[in-house]
Design a protein around this motif. Structure first.
Motif, short mmCIF file in Angstrom:
data_model
loop_
_atom_site.label_atom_id
_atom_site.label_comp_id
_atom_site.label_asym_id
_atom_site.label_seq_id
_atom_site.Cartn_x
_atom_site.Cartn_y
_atom_site.Cartn_z
N ASN A 116 8.50 -6.96 1.42
CA ASN A 116 9.65 -7.66 2.01
C ASN A 116 9.72 -7.50 3.52
N GLY A 117 8.68 -6.89 4.14
CA GLY A 117 8.62 -6.74 5.59
C GLY A 117 9.20 -5.46 6.13
N LEU A 118 9.82 -4.65 5.27
CA LEU A 118 10.43 -3.40 5.71
C LEU A 118 9.36 -2.31 5.83
N THR A 119 9.36 -1.61 6.95
CA THR A 119 8.45 -0.49 7.17
C THR A 119 9.18 0.81 6.87
N VAL A 120 8.54 1.66 6.05
CA VAL A 120 9.10 2.95 5.67
C VAL A 120 8.12 4.04 6.09
N THR B 238 11.72 16.96 11.20
CA THR B 238 11.29 16.43 9.91
C THR B 238 12.26 15.31 9.54
N TYR B 239 11.75 14.08 9.46
CA TYR B 239 12.65 12.96 9.23
C TYR B 239 11.89 11.78 8.63
N MET B 240 12.66 10.78 8.15
CA MET B 240 12.09 9.52 7.67
C MET B 240 12.76 8.38 8.42
N TYR B 241 12.18 7.18 8.29
CA TYR B 241 12.76 6.03 9.00
C TYR B 241 12.48 4.73 8.27
N PHE B 242 13.35 3.76 8.52
CA PHE B 242 13.18 2.38 8.07
C PHE B 242 13.20 1.50 9.32
N SER B 243 12.29 0.57 9.42
CA SER B 243 12.28 -0.32 10.58
C SER B 243 11.92 -1.73 10.16
N GLY C 94 15.96 -3.50 13.56
CA GLY C 94 15.82 -2.33 14.42
C GLY C 94 15.19 -1.19 13.65
N LYS C 95 15.69 0.01 13.88
CA LYS C 95 15.14 1.20 13.23
C LYS C 95 16.27 2.16 12.87
N LEU C 96 16.26 2.64 11.62
CA LEU C 96 17.20 3.65 11.16
C LEU C 96 16.41 4.92 10.87
N GLN C 97 16.82 6.02 11.48
CA GLN C 97 16.11 7.29 11.38
C GLN C 97 17.05 8.32 10.74
N LEU C 98 16.57 9.01 9.68
CA LEU C 98 17.40 9.96 8.96
C LEU C 98 16.66 11.27 8.80
N GLY C 99 17.30 12.37 9.21
CA GLY C 99 16.66 13.68 9.07
C GLY C 99 16.82 14.51 10.32
N ASP D 288 0.84 -1.20 0.00
CA ASP D 288 0.00 0.00 0.00
C ASP D 288 0.87 1.25 0.00
N PRO D 289 0.40 2.33 -0.62
CA PRO D 289 1.16 3.59 -0.56
C PRO D 289 1.15 4.15 0.86
N ILE D 290 2.03 5.09 1.12
CA ILE D 290 2.10 5.70 2.44
C ILE D 290 0.79 6.43 2.74
N LYS D 291 0.23 6.14 3.91
CA LYS D 291 -1.03 6.76 4.33
C LYS D 291 -0.74 7.87 5.33
#
Length: 361
Positions: A75-79, A103-108, A112-117, A25-28
């Motif tokens: 693939n199970g990755l949350t963006v 203002t940031y984005m993240y992958f989890s 774990g979780k990677l946060q950028l911004g 699904d696209p980002i909600k």
């Protein structure tokens, strides 16, 4: 530190390329946030030699609207992302206007979780502060603050652009590390590659780390944290580099929560500045009790600042008694009494009665 964050970024990129994610699904988008509105009545003691005029009654407010969104790939990755709009323009140091906050984005995922911004770092986000149903002492929006010191929540890098990695939470334990190339307003990240200048005396290469442990044992709970953050002063030498370390502990049982926190900072001035030779320590104690919609709390914080041979050495003690009542989902009334006993830089002792409405949505 930089190698760890770069390596984690590479792992996330590999996960993104592992398989197509076209069916996800696209980002909600979600809209959340908060708004706080206070009426305060203050009694400020006269300071010898000062001609300042203080207004006893004030209306105060602060708030943000948060735009959040995320999606889970096949693939199970949350963006996801988070953009926070200041709806009360509190401004930045130096009088710069500020419309956007973090203002940031993240992958989890399982890694774990990677946060950028532009967001606060791991040392700040994993810290445990003392309980309060009022304004509290730890990174609050309102209240007197002892000059020339930082809060006991490490925040040298603030919410400037950075990379942060959090481990998965295992058995109640989680750790994180952050790296900020420089401490400047996030708008500067729009400059071209390699053209950003770093002024002499500014702070760069801020590294922060934190760890947190939370657990429940029947009706009891424990929340424990440790954090550290440091940076380098351009052209200043290692003896003026700012650093902060902090400890926090909350223990709860049957509606009661008792907490304590401690912070020690070197060469650091609240707001991200550097004062060479400044040594600050902060102790805070608090107790809170909640039953149904009601809550009450009491807290104490003492701050001690020392610079050898300088007149800015001194201390400050703050006391808070507060109560809260939950009117409904997202609507809470808070009121209380806050007293600040200052012995630093000719600051005035202040006693404030406050009452306000705190909204979350």
């Amino acid at each position: 530190m930089k190698k760890v964050l770069l390596g984690t970024t590479a792992l996330v990129a590999a996960g993104l390329l592992a398989q197509p994610a076209l069916a996800s699904d696209p980002i909600k988008l979600q809209v959340k946030g908060y708004y706080q509105n206070l009426v305060t009545f203050s009694d400020v003691d006269d300071v010898a030699g000062s001609t300042a005029n203080y207004k006893d009654a004030q209306f105060r407010h602060e708030g943000e609207v948060h735009f959040k969104g995320e999606t889970k790939l096949d693939n199970g990755l949350t963006v996801g992302f988070d953009a926070q709009l200041e709806i009360v323009n509190v401004g930045l140091s130096g009088g710069q206007p500020r419309d956007m906050d973090e203002t940031y984005m993240y992958f989890s995922g399982g890694f774990g979780k990677l946060q950028l911004g532009a967001e606060n770092g791991a040392a700040y986000l994993l810290h445990t502060g003392v309980p309060s149903v009022g304004l509290g002492f730890d990174d609050r929006n309102f209240g007197p603050v002892v000059a020339n010191t930082g809060h006991n929540r490490p925040n040298i890098s603030g919410d400037t652009a950075k990379g942060t990695y959090f481990t998965p939470k295992m058995g109640g334990f989680q750790a994180g590390i952050s790296y900020s190339p420089n401490v400047d307003h996030q708008a500067l990240s729009g400059n071209g590659f390699g053209v950003m200048t770093v002024a002499t005396g500014s702070v760069e290469d801020v590294i922060g780390a934190g760890a947190n442990y939370t657990a429940k044992f029947g009706d009891a709970m424990v929340d424990l944290s440790a954090a550290y953050e440091t940076g380098s002063v351009v052209g200043g030498g290692s003896n003026v580099d700012p650093e902060i370390w902090a400890l926090g502990l909350n223990v709860g049982f049957g509606g009661f929560t008792v907490g304590a926190s401690y912070g020690d900072s070197e060469n650091y001035t609240s707001g991200g500045g550097v004062t060479a030779g400044l040594d600050s320590t902060i102790w805070a104690l608090g107790v809170a009790y909640k039953t149904g919609p009601w809550g009450v709390s009491a807290g104490y914080q003492t701050t001690d600042n020392e610079i050898a041979g300088a007149t800015s050495s001194g201390s400050g003690d703050e006391y808070e008694l507060a109560a809260s009542y939950q009117l409904g989902a997202g609507v809470q009334l808070r009121g209380g009494l806050l007293h600040a006993d200052m012995d630093l830089n000719s600051q005035a002792d202040t006693t404030t009665l406050f009452i306000g409405t705190f909204l979350t949505f």
